[in-house]
Each structure stands twice: as structure tokens, then as C-alpha cells.
Write a protein that holds these residues in place. Structure first.
Motif, PDB file in Angstrom:
ATOM      1  N   THR A 158      66.731 -46.250 -15.336  1.00 62.03           N
ATOM      2  CA  THR A 158      65.577 -46.333 -14.440  1.00 62.03           C
ATOM      3  C   THR A 158      65.834 -47.207 -13.208  1.00 62.03           C
ATOM      4  N   ALA A 159      66.968 -47.868 -13.149  1.00 63.37           N
ATOM      5  CA  ALA A 159      67.365 -48.638 -11.967  1.00 63.37           C
ATOM      6  C   ALA A 159      68.508 -47.954 -11.222  1.00 63.37           C
ATOM      7  N   GLY A 160      68.862 -46.722 -11.612  1.00 59.94           N
ATOM      8  CA  GLY A 160      69.922 -45.982 -10.940  1.00 59.94           C
ATOM      9  C   GLY A 160      71.323 -46.433 -11.279  1.00 59.94           C
ATOM     10  N   ARG A 161      71.479 -47.108 -12.412  1.00 53.52           N
ATOM     11  CA  ARG A 161      72.806 -47.579 -12.826  1.00 53.52           C
ATOM     12  C   ARG A 161      73.429 -46.556 -13.771  1.00 53.52           C
ATOM     13  N   ILE A 162      74.713 -46.285 -13.583  1.00 52.46           N
ATOM     14  CA  ILE A 162      75.407 -45.322 -14.445  1.00 52.46           C
ATOM     15  C   ILE A 162      75.523 -45.910 -15.840  1.00 52.46           C
ATOM     16  N   ARG A 163      75.117 -45.107 -16.810  1.00 48.24           N
ATOM     17  CA  ARG A 163      75.146 -45.580 -18.197  1.00 48.24           C
ATOM     18  C   ARG A 163      76.055 -44.726 -19.076  1.00 48.24           C
ATOM     19  N   LYS A 164      76.192 -43.438 -18.715  1.00 46.17           N
ATOM     20  CA  LYS A 164      76.968 -42.541 -19.564  1.00 46.17           C
ATOM     21  C   LYS A 164      77.484 -41.393 -18.702  1.00 46.17           C
ATOM     22  N   GLY A 165      78.670 -40.909 -19.017  1.00 46.69           N
ATOM     23  CA  GLY A 165      79.222 -39.769 -18.296  1.00 46.69           C
ATOM     24  C   GLY A 165      80.372 -40.168 -17.393  1.00 46.69           C
ATOM     25  N   PRO A 166      80.897 -39.210 -16.624  1.00 48.34           N
ATOM     26  CA  PRO A 166      82.108 -39.456 -15.829  1.00 48.34           C
ATOM     27  C   PRO A 166      81.889 -40.184 -14.506  1.00 48.34           C
ATOM     28  N   ALA A 167      80.659 -40.350 -14.054  1.00 49.47           N
ATOM     29  CA  ALA A 167      80.429 -41.020 -12.767  1.00 49.47           C
ATOM     30  C   ALA A 167      80.960 -42.455 -12.827  1.00 49.47           C
ATOM     31  N   PRO A 168      81.707 -42.888 -11.813  1.00 48.74           N
ATOM     32  CA  PRO A 168      82.309 -44.221 -11.847  1.00 48.74           C
ATOM     33  C   PRO A 168      81.407 -45.349 -11.345  1.00 48.74           C
ATOM     34  N   GLU A 169      80.393 -45.024 -10.519  1.00 49.45           N
ATOM     35  CA  GLU A 169      79.599 -46.070  -9.883  1.00 49.45           C
ATOM     36  C   GLU A 169      78.102 -45.798 -10.004  1.00 49.45           C
ATOM     37  N   ASN A 170      77.320 -46.850  -9.801  1.00 49.51           N
ATOM     38  CA  ASN A 170      75.872 -46.736  -9.743  1.00 49.51           C
ATOM     39  C   ASN A 170      75.478 -45.942  -8.502  1.00 49.51           C
ATOM     40  N   LEU A 171      74.270 -45.376  -8.505  1.00 52.19           N
ATOM     41  CA  LEU A 171      73.771 -44.705  -7.307  1.00 52.19           C
ATOM     42  C   LEU A 171      73.620 -45.750  -6.208  1.00 52.19           C
ATOM     43  N   PRO A 172      74.119 -45.482  -4.995  1.00 51.75           N
ATOM     44  CA  PRO A 172      74.073 -46.499  -3.940  1.00 51.75           C
ATOM     45  C   PRO A 172      72.666 -46.709  -3.388  1.00 51.75           C
ATOM     46  N   VAL A 173      72.383 -47.939  -3.025  1.00 50.91           N
ATOM     47  CA  VAL A 173      71.119 -48.303  -2.389  1.00 50.91           C
ATOM     48  C   VAL A 173      71.404 -48.481  -0.900  1.00 50.91           C
ATOM     49  N   PRO A 174      70.760 -47.684  -0.028  1.00 47.75           N
ATOM     50  CA  PRO A 174      71.023 -47.805   1.411  1.00 47.75           C
ATOM     51  C   PRO A 174      70.332 -49.032   2.005  1.00 47.75           C
ATOM     52  N   VAL A 175      70.670 -49.331   3.238  1.00 51.39           N
ATOM     53  CA  VAL A 175      69.982 -50.393   3.959  1.00 51.39           C
ATOM     54  C   VAL A 175      68.553 -49.938   4.210  1.00 51.39           C
ATOM     55  N   TYR A 176      67.595 -50.764   3.831  1.00 55.74           N
ATOM     56  CA  TYR A 176      66.194 -50.443   4.097  1.00 55.74           C
ATOM     57  C   TYR A 176      65.400 -51.730   4.216  1.00 55.74           C
ATOM     58  N   ALA A 177      64.226 -51.612   4.825  1.00 57.60           N
ATOM     59  CA  ALA A 177      63.342 -52.767   4.989  1.00 57.60           C
ATOM     60  C   ALA A 177      61.905 -52.266   5.020  1.00 57.60           C
ATOM     61  N   PHE A 178      61.014 -53.076   4.519  1.00 57.32           N
ATOM     62  CA  PHE A 178      59.597 -52.756   4.586  1.00 57.32           C
ATOM     63  C   PHE A 178      59.084 -53.145   5.971  1.00 57.32           C
TER      64      PHE A 178
END
Length: 187
Positions: A158-178
Motif C-alpha cells: 500500500t506504500a508502493g514498495r516491491i514485496r514479491k516478484g521480479p521487480a527490482p525497485e519500489n515504484l518511484p515517487v516523482p517531485v511534487y508539492a502541495f
């Protein structure tokens, strides 16, 4: 009188060689420029360098997907349960211990706090492209309730972190601001 004792004046031949060299350099540059210029981003991509997203209608547990720089970006308003599940994960359980968040230190740990918005931990902004082969994961799927890539079985929490499978990295968080309580500028 020896040839080395006299100062040679420029001749017509010297002038022609210099002029021909200058024209040749200009010719090479004019031929090379289209090849170099085509490597720049497309005008439509440059126009989307940053976008503003209105999240006023985004209720708890909902997400929206917007297009930024030709990539889908998901903005999710996480539930309290999703936040608690994200905080409960130990760093040792993660395949990729790095946050991959462009808004924090590049070496920051992949804790739930380092993956979400500061002071707005319910808001999660990520590029929704699988880090294995670039597929688009399905929302709210998989064993961890986050994102599931059906192509090769990568599963994100639920935080976009890779937990299982062949993907090597977490989903990237782009630069953003409120820019306000209900608007986010991505890019």
C-alpha cells in the motif's frame, strides 16, 4: 638569404585554405544539427514538465491516475488501515530498502513516512510503471493490497514498495508539492 630569415606574408593560397576550412566546418555543423536536435524531448512532453492535480474530490480509499511526461502517475488517498499496514512493515522484509522518493534524501529508507507526503501521510503519489519491464500494475490488487503487475507477477504494498516478484525497485515517487490543501503540482 635563407627562407627562415624572412617573415612570410599570407598568400592567396593560405586565405583559400582558411576559407574552405571555415565553410567545411559550417557545412558539417548544419548537417549534424538535425541529428542532435531530434534528441531533445518532444514539445508535448516539455509542455507536461509539471502538472497541477485537483484532489478535492478524492475520498479516503480512492485513487486517480493522471498522465505526466507520458507516464501514468497515481495519486491515492489511503485509508487509515492502509497507512497502519504500511507502517507495520519492517525494513528487513522489503526487497528494496531505498525510498525512491525524489522529495527526500536519495539514500532514505523505504519507511512508510518516506514514501508518502510529509504531514499528509494519507496522500501517496507514485509513477505507476512496474520497475521490472515497464508494465502498468493494477490498483488495489495482489497479496499486499497495493498494486499488482499481472505480466510477471510483481506485487507492491500500500506504500508502493516491491514485496514479491521480479521487480527490482519500489515504484518511484516523482517531485511534487502541495500548492494548496486540495491541489498538487507534480514535476
Amino acid at each position: 638569404m635563407a627562407h627562415s630569415d624572412t617573415t612570410a606574408e599570407p598568400t592567396r593560397r593560405d586565405f583559400l585554405l582558411l576559407t574552405a576550412g571555415a565553410f567545411g566546418a559550417v557545412g558539417v555543423a548544419s548537417v549534424a544539427w538535425p541529428f542532435i536536435d531530434q534528441m531533445n524531448p518532444d514539445a508535448s512532453t516539455r509542455a507536461l514538465a509539471s502538472i497541477e492535480v485537483d484532489i478535492s474530490a478524492l475520498q479516503s480509499g480512492q485513487s486517480i491516475t493522471v498522465l505526466w511526461r507520458g507516464k501514468p502517475v497515481v495519486v491515492r488517498n489511503r485509508t487509515d488501515k492502509e497507512i497502519e499496514e504500511g507502517k507495520a512493515v519492517k525494513l528487513e522484509e522489503l526487497k528494496d530498502p531505498i525510498a525512491r522518493n525524489a522529495n527526500v534524501d536519495p539514500s532514505a529508507d523505504a519507511t512508510d513516512a518516506n514514501r508518502s507526503a510529509k504531514d499528509k501521510e494519507n496522500i501517496l503519489v507514485m509513477v505507476k510503471v512496474c520497475t521490472h519491464l515497464g508494465c502498468i500494475p493494477l490498483d488495489e490488487s495482489g497479496e499486499f493490497g497495493g498494486w499488482f503487475c499481472p505480466c510477471h507477477g510483481s506485487q507492491y504494498d500500500t506504500a508502493g514498495r516491491i514485496r514479491k516478484g521480479p521487480a527490482p525497485e519500489n515504484l518511484p515517487v516523482p517531485v511534487y508539492a502541495f500548492t494548496s490543501d486540495t491541489k498538487i503540482r507534480i514535476g
